[in-house]
Design a protein around this motif. Sequence first.
Motif, short mmCIF file in Angstrom:
data_model
loop_
_atom_site.label_atom_id
_atom_site.label_comp_id
_atom_site.label_asym_id
_atom_site.label_seq_id
_atom_site.Cartn_x
_atom_site.Cartn_y
_atom_site.Cartn_z
N ASN A 59 4.88 20.76 45.93
CA ASN A 59 4.33 21.46 44.76
C ASN A 59 3.94 20.44 43.59
OD1 ASN A 59 3.44 23.05 42.63
ND2 ASN A 59 5.14 24.28 42.50
N PRO A 60 3.00 19.51 43.77
CA PRO A 60 2.70 18.28 43.05
C PRO A 60 2.18 18.77 41.54
CG PRO A 60 1.09 18.45 44.71
CD PRO A 60 2.09 19.43 45.06
N ALA A 61 1.60 19.76 41.58
CA ALA A 61 0.72 20.40 40.38
C ALA A 61 1.98 20.68 39.26
CB ALA A 61 0.26 21.75 40.59
N SER A 62 3.31 21.40 39.69
CA SER A 62 4.31 21.52 38.74
C SER A 62 4.87 20.05 38.22
CB SER A 62 5.16 22.24 39.49
OG SER A 62 4.96 23.85 39.64
N LEU A 63 4.99 19.01 39.22
CA LEU A 63 5.52 17.74 38.87
C LEU A 63 4.71 17.38 37.77
CD1 LEU A 63 6.52 16.43 42.39
CD2 LEU A 63 8.09 17.34 40.48
N ARG A 64 3.37 17.36 37.96
CA ARG A 64 2.16 16.77 37.07
C ARG A 64 2.45 17.45 35.48
NH1 ARG A 64 -1.07 16.66 41.32
NH2 ARG A 64 -2.31 18.56 40.87
N MET A 65 2.76 18.88 35.59
CA MET A 65 2.81 19.62 34.48
C MET A 65 3.93 19.19 33.74
SD MET A 65 3.66 23.63 34.25
CE MET A 65 5.36 23.26 34.91
N LEU A 66 5.12 19.11 34.44
CA LEU A 66 6.24 18.60 33.79
C LEU A 66 6.21 16.93 33.08
CD1 LEU A 66 8.95 20.14 36.23
CD2 LEU A 66 8.63 20.65 33.82
N ALA A 67 5.28 16.23 33.81
CA ALA A 67 5.40 14.89 33.38
C ALA A 67 4.34 14.99 32.02
CB ALA A 67 4.52 13.99 34.49
N ARG A 68 3.68 15.85 31.98
CA ARG A 68 2.87 15.95 30.35
C ARG A 68 3.80 16.23 29.30
NH1 ARG A 68 -1.38 17.96 33.88
NH2 ARG A 68 -0.66 19.93 33.67
N LEU A 69 5.01 16.64 29.54
CA LEU A 69 5.77 17.16 28.26
C LEU A 69 6.46 15.73 27.87
CD1 LEU A 69 7.49 20.30 29.70
CD2 LEU A 69 5.46 20.12 28.14
N GLY A 70 6.72 14.84 28.64
CA GLY A 70 7.68 13.58 27.84
C GLY A 70 7.93 12.95 29.16
N PRO A 71 8.78 11.68 28.88
CA PRO A 71 9.35 10.84 29.88
C PRO A 71 9.90 11.43 31.06
CG PRO A 71 9.77 9.81 27.72
CD PRO A 71 9.21 11.34 27.50
N THR A 72 9.72 11.15 32.15
CA THR A 72 10.17 12.10 33.39
C THR A 72 10.68 11.31 34.49
OG1 THR A 72 8.55 13.81 32.83
CG2 THR A 72 9.36 13.90 35.31
N THR A 73 11.58 11.91 35.04
CA THR A 73 12.36 11.06 36.14
C THR A 73 12.44 12.35 37.30
OG1 THR A 73 13.77 9.76 34.78
CG2 THR A 73 14.43 9.96 37.04
N VAL A 74 12.07 11.78 38.72
CA VAL A 74 12.09 12.72 39.48
C VAL A 74 13.26 12.16 40.51
CG1 VAL A 74 10.90 13.79 41.51
CG2 VAL A 74 9.87 13.41 39.38
N GLU A 75 14.10 12.92 41.03
CA GLU A 75 15.15 12.39 41.97
C GLU A 75 15.09 13.17 43.28
OE1 GLU A 75 20.20 12.78 42.15
OE2 GLU A 75 19.16 12.79 40.47
N ASP A 76 14.95 12.53 44.34
CA ASP A 76 14.62 13.37 45.47
C ASP A 76 16.21 14.00 46.00
OD1 ASP A 76 14.23 14.05 48.21
OD2 ASP A 76 13.58 11.96 48.80
N GLN A 77 16.14 15.18 46.25
CA GLN A 77 17.31 15.97 46.72
C GLN A 77 17.09 16.55 48.02
OE1 GLN A 77 18.32 18.76 43.50
NE2 GLN A 77 18.77 17.17 42.26
N GLU A 78 18.04 17.27 48.63
CA GLU A 78 17.97 17.91 49.85
C GLU A 78 17.10 19.04 50.12
OE1 GLU A 78 21.69 19.91 48.22
OE2 GLU A 78 20.50 18.03 47.87
N TYR A 79 16.49 19.25 51.21
CA TYR A 79 15.89 20.57 51.60
C TYR A 79 14.54 20.75 51.06
CZ TYR A 79 20.57 21.90 52.99
OH TYR A 79 21.79 21.78 53.61
N GLY A 80 14.00 19.61 50.71
CA GLY A 80 12.61 19.28 50.46
C GLY A 80 12.38 19.70 48.83
N VAL A 81 13.43 19.56 47.97
CA VAL A 81 13.46 19.87 46.43
C VAL A 81 13.50 18.55 45.73
CG1 VAL A 81 14.71 20.92 44.75
CG2 VAL A 81 14.29 21.99 46.81
N CYS A 82 13.00 18.58 44.67
CA CYS A 82 13.22 17.34 43.57
C CYS A 82 13.88 17.71 42.44
CB CYS A 82 11.64 16.76 43.26
SG CYS A 82 10.87 16.01 44.56
N GLY A 83 14.85 17.09 41.79
CA GLY A 83 15.48 17.14 40.59
C GLY A 83 14.51 16.62 39.73
N VAL A 84 14.13 17.25 38.49
CA VAL A 84 13.38 16.69 37.48
C VAL A 84 14.13 16.62 36.21
CG1 VAL A 84 10.98 16.99 36.53
CG2 VAL A 84 11.44 17.58 38.91
#
Length: 213
Positions: free
Chosen positions: A140-165
């Motif tokens: 779901n890259p659209a949600s990741l881009r949306m969140l990144a526009r709010l401020g400095p963002t870190t994405v952590e790879d988690q299990e089962y196809g999920v990212c911690g943001v």
Amino acid sequence: MIEQVRLPDGTDGFVVPLQRTDRAALVAEFETLAPESRRRRFLAPVVHLSDAMLQHLVDDVDGVDHVALVLCVETSPDVYDPVALARIVRYEDVPDAADLAVTVKDEWQGRGVATTLLEVLMRHRPAGVERIETEVLKDNPASLRMLARLGPTTVEDQEYGVCGVVVALPPTDAAAPAAPPAETVVRLSAPLLRDPVHRHALRTRDQVCPWFR
């Protein structure tokens, strides 16, 4: 509160709080969503909204620690229809962090709706919230881009196809200190995203827009 807004393409709209009377509409419209839409919004194949989920998604909205806003736009002269819902929910035991969820109706995606609504939501976010901690599906890259526009963002790879943001939010007061760097946010927030209680809360949040009739 009622706040007037304008989308990047010039469409007029206004933002209003989600009401408890919208519970039935939320249930009805959830049933119309395609299975893939439900998976993306709840990070799992949710079939029906349970009473326990609705308690959190609608009844627990208090405008203080749990803020939910609806964006309505002018779809024809003097006719306004809801096209998006966004909410921010403070973690009860971590008062400076909150979860965030946004849904934009399919035909209104790509028109700056989420950006416009989030600008209002950030101004009305719970007092003292300094960062967003949430989960997003990797596909779901659209949600990741949306969140990144709010401020400095870190994405952590988690299990089962999920990212911690984790997103460090800018201060609501222009005179306040700058937001902490992303490295600090990661160190402080990693236990929260890995905790099973908080992760369960993320699974039962609202990412479904209640299209009023």
